[in-house]
Design an enzyme around this catalytic site. Structure first.
Site, PDB file in Angstrom:
ATOM      1  N   CYS A  42      43.639  24.683  42.070  1.00  0.00           N
ATOM      2  CA  CYS A  42      44.297  23.919  43.124  1.00  0.00           C
ATOM      3  C   CYS A  42      45.149  24.825  44.010  1.00  0.00           C
ATOM      4  CB  CYS A  42      45.221  22.878  42.507  1.00  0.00           C
ATOM      5  SG  CYS A  42      44.393  21.811  41.351  1.00  0.00           S
ATOM      6  N   ARG A  55      40.131  29.987  46.413  1.00  0.00           N
ATOM      7  CA  ARG A  55      40.557  29.793  45.024  1.00  0.00           C
ATOM      8  C   ARG A  55      39.653  28.838  44.268  1.00  0.00           C
ATOM      9  NH1 ARG A  55      46.454  30.602  44.298  1.00  0.00           N
ATOM     10  NH2 ARG A  55      46.438  28.834  42.884  1.00  0.00           N
ATOM     11  N   TRP A  60      41.241  21.106  42.292  1.00  0.00           N
ATOM     12  CA  TRP A  60      40.174  21.499  41.381  1.00  0.00           C
ATOM     13  C   TRP A  60      40.361  20.578  40.180  1.00  0.00           C
ATOM     14  CZ3 TRP A  60      39.536  23.672  36.446  1.00  0.00           C
ATOM     15  CH2 TRP A  60      38.324  24.319  36.211  1.00  0.00           C
ATOM     16  N   ASN A 104      50.187  21.512  41.415  1.00  0.00           N
ATOM     17  CA  ASN A 104      49.242  22.393  40.706  1.00  0.00           C
ATOM     18  C   ASN A 104      49.694  22.464  39.256  1.00  0.00           C
ATOM     19  OD1 ASN A 104      48.057  22.955  43.114  1.00  0.00           O
ATOM     20  ND2 ASN A 104      48.603  25.128  43.153  1.00  0.00           N
ATOM     21  N   GLY A 105      48.744  22.588  38.321  1.00  0.00           N
ATOM     22  CA  GLY A 105      49.100  22.696  36.906  1.00  0.00           C
ATOM     23  C   GLY A 105      48.685  21.447  36.163  1.00  0.00           C
ATOM     24  N   GLU A 130      29.567  42.558  31.532  1.00  0.00           N
ATOM     25  CA  GLU A 130      30.094  42.324  32.877  1.00  0.00           C
ATOM     26  C   GLU A 130      28.953  42.008  33.845  1.00  0.00           C
ATOM     27  OE1 GLU A 130      32.768  41.613  34.140  1.00  0.00           O
ATOM     28  OE2 GLU A 130      32.637  42.135  36.253  1.00  0.00           O
ATOM     29  N   LYS A 137      28.541  38.538  35.960  1.00  0.00           N
ATOM     30  CA  LYS A 137      28.464  38.546  37.433  1.00  0.00           C
ATOM     31  C   LYS A 137      27.245  37.773  37.894  1.00  0.00           C
ATOM     32  CE  LYS A 137      31.374  39.763  38.374  1.00  0.00           C
ATOM     33  NZ  LYS A 137      32.687  40.258  38.125  1.00  0.00           N
ATOM     34  N   GLU A 194      27.560  33.817  37.149  1.00  0.00           N
ATOM     35  CA  GLU A 194      28.567  33.052  37.890  1.00  0.00           C
ATOM     36  C   GLU A 194      28.196  32.805  39.344  1.00  0.00           C
ATOM     37  OE1 GLU A 194      32.531  34.781  38.206  1.00  0.00           O
ATOM     38  OE2 GLU A 194      31.684  36.771  38.069  1.00  0.00           O
ATOM     39  N   HIS A 252      18.147  41.859  15.431  1.00  0.00           N
ATOM     40  CA  HIS A 252      18.783  40.915  14.499  1.00  0.00           C
ATOM     41  C   HIS A 252      18.708  39.475  15.013  1.00  0.00           C
ATOM     42  CE1 HIS A 252      20.104  44.169  11.980  1.00  0.00           C
ATOM     43  NE2 HIS A 252      20.555  44.801  13.066  1.00  0.00           N
ATOM     44  N   LYS A 311      39.220  31.032  41.675  1.00  0.00           N
ATOM     45  CA  LYS A 311      39.656  32.427  41.692  1.00  0.00           C
ATOM     46  C   LYS A 311      40.816  32.663  40.725  1.00  0.00           C
ATOM     47  CE  LYS A 311      39.681  36.651  43.089  1.00  0.00           C
ATOM     48  NZ  LYS A 311      38.631  37.475  42.460  1.00  0.00           N
TER      49      LYS A 311
HETATM   50  C1  F6R Z   1      34.564  37.113  36.994  1.00  0.00           C
HETATM   51  C2  F6R Z   1      35.931  36.704  37.240  1.00  0.00           C
HETATM   52  C3  F6R Z   1      36.681  36.044  36.148  1.00  0.00           C
HETATM   53  C4  F6R Z   1      38.103  36.649  36.039  1.00  0.00           C
HETATM   54  C5  F6R Z   1      38.925  35.860  35.006  1.00  0.00           C
HETATM   55  C6  F6R Z   1      40.302  36.460  34.827  1.00  0.00           C
HETATM   56  O1  F6R Z   1      33.990  37.685  38.119  1.00  0.00           O
HETATM   57  O2  F6R Z   1      36.454  36.874  38.306  1.00  0.00           O
HETATM   58  O3  F6R Z   1      36.010  36.139  34.939  1.00  0.00           O
HETATM   59  O4  F6R Z   1      37.957  37.988  35.692  1.00  0.00           O
HETATM   60  O5  F6R Z   1      39.042  34.535  35.403  1.00  0.00           O
HETATM   61  O6  F6R Z   1      41.036  36.400  36.018  1.00  0.00           O
HETATM   62  P1  F6R Z   1      42.324  37.292  36.213  1.00  0.00           P
HETATM   63  O7  F6R Z   1      41.873  38.708  36.206  1.00  0.00           O
HETATM   64  O8  F6R Z   1      42.903  36.866  37.515  1.00  0.00           O
HETATM   65  O9  F6R Z   1      43.228  37.008  35.048  1.00  0.00           O
END
Ligand code: F6R
Length: 601
Positions: free
Chosen positions: A2, A27, A74, A100-101, A476, A480, A483, A499, A596
């Site tokens: 949010c 976000r 959100w 927010n929260g 990673e 990527k 997502e 395994h 985000k």
């Molecule tokens: C993946 C991504 C998320 C963040 C995760 C932690 O591309 O962006 O997996 O890495 O939500 O976010 P931060 O680093 O802001 O704590």
């Protein structure tokens, strides 16, 4: 997650609110709304879906006003819908609230308010706040908000306006970020600096349990006992221009191409001189450390996995790596000689903040690695190192992740500098200092990677394999891809295939093999043969010096030291994900269901 924005001044509130909400879109959200005070009445418009739905709804509505609040939601409590969108109003429609929260005790409060005769129109926790403030109101909005927060459990940043006090906005924060922006002809609230950066760089960062009373020409901050608080103005370091796409199609690709600079800027701040120096971190404060925990979520967790390998190898200190949401519920064995490293791009991730709080309670030392100055994690940890990635807008982390790796290399060297042979130390340092140029070189291979991406864009499942640090890169890479392209992707350690996971390989299954460590090459080659002989289509990410590769497609990266490859191999993996997602026509910067900054647990 949010986003909150609010404005009071002599300008056009509607314009500032929409502009702020636009800047907060990155976000992640599923609905948006605003309330403005017009002719001493609160007018509220809120719409499910993208911001353009809200804009269409108010296009022809006269909303001349100089005070208002806005929100991107959100969904957590209740589905995305017009009704559940913020702002939420008191029953008499005199008070409007954005939040927010999460209010953890909302069910109890709601039951109590219903008994008192209040009627609820949404399924949200936030509506409780609007009714509660209204119930406690007896002539002072500030007092009513202070009293209401005494009954709230959970995390919140809140903005409130009232028809009875049209000359003010009240705001408060607890465990959810909120800032106040200061300008000559008006003042702002926002959950994030980009929302107001085009208007002002002068900011008050609120701490937990602090309240702000905004008037058009004055902002006063209070603690929970209503004592006035002095606060230094924080000057935002970046410009609004840095959050433009600059001709790129998406922020993600712009941010991928900014990585050489992000690496260089981060290196300049810690490793360029003779010694390794990292902001407030001093070796002498850490010399009694005998155990390290690294905690983060998503990409930050993956950076931690690389951190473990390099710290253990170079500094010879045992390291555990945990996903933050697991760490906080597993009673980790922490004591005063433990160092807890929290990695977080945003510095506001709720799970990582909880891990930090747990660490502080046990008395261990805490170190934040974050990209966000003034963020909660940066302010609450004992030591902080800022990655210098610059603001990252795209939901998928790229340049922030790569600078987290740089920070961890620097930190491992800082711990190792009194233990390592000088030659070895200098040699590693010299290799690290070449990484930005090597990343630039990989970016020149963009076209080859785009061609490969086109070939795999219609796959249903894609597997990533690696060993050692490249297993972390595989994780990673898989994150990527899933997502932003919504393709099911999983990472496996090369040696684990037999395994179980190898049962999934059939004719044509795409396997991306990150085969970078010369010491593990033979083993990886065997793993690659195992999947290839079962029909897998193998894409190899390999150093230039590796010969005799047997891949269906190959992406070459420059040679470096084994531990440093994650910086280099992450770049083609990012580009591959980006081009797969764009080939499928997806909104890369705002992938579905994601946010985000994940400010709820
Ligand atoms: C993946 C991504 C998320 C963040 C995760 C932690 O591309 O962006 O997996 O890495 O939500 O976010 P931060 O680093 O802001 O704590």
């Amino acid at each position: 997650m949010c986003g909150i924005v609010g404005y009071i001044g002599e300008g056009n509130a509607k314009k500032y609110l929409l502009q702020g909400l636009e800047k907060l879109e990155y976000r992640g959200y599923d609905s948006a709304g605003i309330s403005v005070l017009q002719d001493d009445k609160i007018v509220t418009v809120k719409k499910k879906g993208p911001l353009k739905n809200l804009k269409n709804a108010i296009k022809n509505v006269d909303l001349t006003s100089d005070v208002g609040i806005g929100h991107t939601r959100w969904a957590t409590h209740g589905i995305p819908s017009d009704k559940n969108s913020h702002p939420h109003l008191s029953e008499d429609k005199k008070i409007s609230v954005v939040h927010n929260g999460i209010i953890e005790n909302y069910a109890v409060l709601k039951e109590d308010l219903i008994k008192k005769g209040y009627k609820f129109v949404s399924e949200t926790d936030t509506e409780v706040i609007a009714h509660l403030i209204s119930h406690l109101y007896s002539g002072s909005l500030l007092d009513a908000v202070i009293s209401a927060t005494k009954q709230l459990k959970g995390s919140y940043s809140i903005g409130v306006i009232s028809q009875d006090e049209p000359d003010k906005i009240i705001a408060v924060r607890k465990d959810s970020p909120l800032i106040v922006g200061l300008k000559d002809d008006g003042n702002f609230i926002a959950s994030d600096i980009p929302a107001i950066l085009s208007e002002t760089k002068d900011i008050y960062i609120l701490n937990d349990n602090e309240f702000a009373l905004l008037k058009k020409d004055k902002v006063t901050l209070y603690d929970e006992r209503k004592n006035e608080i002095e606060r230094k103005i924080y000057k935002a370091e970046f410009d609004d221009v840095t959050i433009q796409k600059d001709g790129y199609d998406h922020f993600m690709i712009k941010e991928i191409f900014e990585q050489p600079k992000a690496i260089k800027d981060t290196l300049l701040s810690c490793i360029m001189g003779e010694k390794v120096e990292m902001d407030s971190i001093k070796y002498d404060n850490l010399k009694d450390i005998n155990k390290i925990f690294i905690v983060g979520c998503g990409s930050a967790y993956h950076a931690g996995l690389v951190g473990k390998i390099v710290i253990e190898k170079w500094a010879k200190i045992p390291v555990n790596v945990d996903i933050a949401s697991e760490f906080i519920y597993r009673n980790p064995l922490i004591d005063k000689n433990t160092l807890l490293i929290l990695i977080s791009q945003s510095g506001e991730t709720a799970d990582t903040i909880s891990a930090l709080k747990l660490g502080k309670k046990t008395g261990c030392k805490t170190l934040a690695i974050t990209n966000a100055m003034g963020s909660t994690i940066s302010r609450e940890a004992d030591f902080v190192f800022y990655t210098r990635a610059g603001i990252e807008i795209s939901v998928a982390s790229t340049k922030a992740y790569i600078t987290q790796l740089i920070a961890l290399y620097a930190f491992a060297l800082l711990l190792a500098q009194k233990k390592m042979e000088k030659d070895e130390f200098e040699n590693i340092k010299a290799e690290i200092l070449l990484l930005d140029k090597k990343v630039s070189k990989i970016l020149l291979d963009d076209k080859n990677i785009k061609t490969i991406a086109k070939k795999i864009a219609n796959e249903k499942d894609i597997f990533y394999i690696g060993r050692g640090v490249s297993y972390a890169s595989a994780m990673e890479g898989a994150l990527k891809l899933k997502e932003i392209s919504y393709i099911h992707s999983e990472a496996y350690a090369g040696g684990e295939l037999k395994h179980g996971p190898i049962a999934l390989i059939e004719n044509g299954t795409v396997v991306i093999a990150i085969n970078t460590d010369k010491n593990l090459k033979e083993k990886m080659d065997n793993n690659i043969k195992e999947v290839a002989s079962r029909g897998a289509y193998v894409i190899g990410i390999v150093p230039e010096s590796f010969k005799n590769s047997n891949y269906n497609d190959t992406i070459k990266i420059p040679d470096t030291k084994p531990e440093l490859y994650p910086v280099l191999s992450s770049v083609p993996l990012q580009l591959l994900s980006y081009y797969v997602a764009t080939e499928k026509g997806y909104d890369v910067d705002k992938p579905r269901n994601l946010a985000k900054s994940v400010t709820v647990e």
